[in-house]
Design a protein around this motif. Structure first.
Motif, PDB file in Angstrom:
ATOM      1  N   HIS A   1       0.825  -1.202   0.000  1.00 43.01           N
ATOM      2  CA  HIS A   1       0.000   0.000   0.000  1.00 43.01           C
ATOM      3  C   HIS A   1       0.868   1.265   0.000  1.00 43.01           C
ATOM      4  CE1 HIS A   1      -3.952   1.777   0.389  1.00 43.01           C
ATOM      5  NE2 HIS A   1      -3.458   2.638   1.274  1.00 43.01           N
TER       6      HIS A   1
ATOM      7  N   HIS B   1       3.581   2.692   2.798  1.00 48.07           N
ATOM      8  CA  HIS B   1       3.884   1.690   3.816  1.00 48.07           C
ATOM      9  C   HIS B   1       5.382   1.453   3.982  1.00 48.07           C
ATOM     10  CE1 HIS B   1      -0.277  -0.288   4.726  1.00 48.07           C
ATOM     11  NE2 HIS B   1      -0.278   1.025   4.839  1.00 48.07           N
TER      12      HIS B   1
ATOM     13  N   GLY C   1       2.891   2.532  -4.925  1.00 49.43           N
ATOM     14  CA  GLY C   1       1.647   2.023  -4.348  1.00 49.43           C
ATOM     15  C   GLY C   1       0.453   2.890  -4.663  1.00 49.43           C
TER      16      GLY C   1
ATOM     17  N   MET D   1      -4.410  -2.813   3.821  1.00 43.73           N
ATOM     18  CA  MET D   1      -5.171  -1.776   3.126  1.00 43.73           C
ATOM     19  C   MET D   1      -5.484  -2.251   1.700  1.00 43.73           C
ATOM     20  SD  MET D   1      -5.534   0.522   5.409  1.00 43.73           S
ATOM     21  CE  MET D   1      -5.816   2.165   4.797  1.00 43.73           C
TER      22      MET D   1
ATOM     23  N   GLN E   1      -4.528  -1.640  -1.342  1.00 49.11           N
ATOM     24  CA  GLN E   1      -3.455  -2.053  -2.261  1.00 49.11           C
ATOM     25  C   GLN E   1      -2.617  -3.209  -1.724  1.00 49.11           C
ATOM     26  OE1 GLN E   1      -2.438   2.124  -3.183  1.00 49.11           O
ATOM     27  NE2 GLN E   1      -4.646   1.845  -3.288  1.00 49.11           N
ATOM     28  N   THR E   2      -2.751  -3.463  -0.421  1.00 47.90           N
ATOM     29  CA  THR E   2      -2.130  -4.664   0.144  1.00 47.90           C
ATOM     30  C   THR E   2      -2.846  -5.882  -0.451  1.00 47.90           C
ATOM     31  OG1 THR E   2      -2.029  -3.429   2.226  1.00 47.90           O
ATOM     32  CG2 THR E   2      -1.401  -5.757   2.293  1.00 47.90           C
TER      33      THR E   2
END
Ligand code: GTP
Ligand code: MG
Length: 373
Positions: free
Chosen positions: A91, A94, A139, A168, A170-171
């Protein structure tokens, strides 16, 4: 072969046209001599005349790669060990880039660090005398094709999750990319120096999304790290080397190169500039190359530390000059036998690109709106 008209079919059967039409009428098919009849009808009619139909499927159009023999399987004995390509995903904010900077700082030899390290988003470090190539990904873009392809050119994915922020959107996206590409994931739980860091909460959230930590009885390695204090980074690198060893990665260095464009831009003074990650073969200064509709002869080549190099083997990044146009990040690049072949392929790609675009324009969907032009 199909499609076929009634008249052509009669010819093929070697039966008078009128008889074929009569049979068709018998089957309830009112077709004139120039109408096209389908496969099933052909089979039925042929059967009436005691003949068999041999249906030849239209040949699939050869891809440009096939046509020019650009990609081919290497023989087992030609394969040599190659460094792993590790992509850092996760994400926004991060700590992907910070983590890579920290790895670079401690593992780029001072002699190497002499040159100014350019930001090329791909670089190789020596860890215990083993090379590892890292790719950084941004990200922030909601869904970039770069990240999608990044999962395909990568051997190992490092999923960075901030311990103070947790899993999150995009994780999750990174997890699904890595999983669909069958790439092993190592989780780096970052920012553990922060007071609000909660490692167990991150593990819990990852568990809810299909990744169970090794120390919780699962098979996903999760290493708590801090890009700020450097804590845990050596352990993370150790895990990367272990995973890489198990993968037994190999490539043939002795063939014309195939690579992927990692980044590309137009440099005011130098022209189109591209960062290439070599996947097979060895890319050399002076090679004729083609990527999409860009082609040319490599007239300058540098490594990730901005040093001039003469060649780059499998898993090595290189910045090249000499292309006619700025290629697309994520596209393949091929070294070919000569300039003429390079240009011919580029022209063909230009043509087929135009066709694709025409057909795309006919289908405007929400998805197309997000396509890169
Ligand atoms: P994008 O490329 O934009 O997706 O971000 P990124 O994942 O590369 O994050 P980046 O490395 O740019 O870090 C984002 C912010 O987090 C910066 O302000 C870093 O200084 C900070 N940061 C990164 N790692 C750590 C860490 O381990 N501890 C602390 N305290 N801050 C960190
Ligand atoms: Mg970054």
């Amino acid at each position: 072969s199909m499609p076929i008209t009634v008249k052509e079919f009669a010819n093929e059967l070697n039966v008078p046209l009128a008889q074929v039409i009569t049979k068709l009428i018998g089957l309830g098919v009112m077709a004139s001599q120039n109408e096209i009849i389908d496969e099933d009808t052909c089979i039925l009619i042929a059967d009436e005349f005691g003949k068999e139909v041999n249906i030849v499927q239209p040949e699939e159009e050869k891809s440009i790669e096939e046509e020019f023999g650009l990609d081919f399987e290497d023989k087992e004995f030609q394969l040599k060990p190659r460094p792993p390509v590790v992509t850092v995903m996760g994400h926004v904010d991060h700590g992907k880039t910070s983590l890579l900077d920290e790895i670079k700082k401690s593992h780029v030899r001072t002699s190497e660090a002499g040159g100014i390290t350019q930001h090329i988003g791909a670089y190789t470090v020596n860890i215990d005398d083993k090379k590892v190539t890292f790719l950084d990904t941004p990200g922030h873009e909601a869904f970039t094709s770069m990240r999608l392809r990044g999962a395909q050119i990568t051997d190992i994915a490092i999923l960075v999750v901030a311990a103070d922020d947790g899993v999150m959107p995009q994780t999750l996206e990174a997890i699904s990319h890595a999983k669909s590409a069958n790439v092993p994931i190592i989780v780096a739980i970052n920012k553990i120096d922060k007071p609000s860091a909660n490692i167990d909460r991150v593990k819990q959230e990852l568990l809810e999304n299909g990744l169970l930590a090794e120390d919780w009885g699962g098979d996903t390695i999760m290493v708590p790290v801090s890009a700020k204090t450097s804590e845990g980074i050596d352990e993370l690198l150790e895990m990367i080397l272990l995973e890489a060893e198990m993968l037994e990665l190999k490539a043939n260095p002795n063939r014309r190169a195939i690579g992927t464009i990692i980044e590309a831009k137009l440099d005011k003074g130098k022209g189109p500039m591209a960062t290439v990650l070599v996947q097979k073969g060895t890319l050399r200064f002076g090679d004729n190359v083609v990527s999409g509709f860009s082609s040319g002869r490599i007239r300058a080549m540098t490594d990730d530390k901005n040093r001039t190099i003469k060649k780059a083997g499998p898993s090595m990044p290189a910045v090249i000059l000499g292309l006619s146009d700025v290629p697309n990040a994520g596209d393949l690049i091929y070294a070919v036998e000569d300039e003429k072949v390079a240009r011919t392929i580029a022209d063909k790609n230009k043509e087929s690109n135009r066709e694709n675009r025409i057909s795309l324009n006919n289908r405007v969907s929400l998805e197309n709106l997000f396509d890169r032009i």
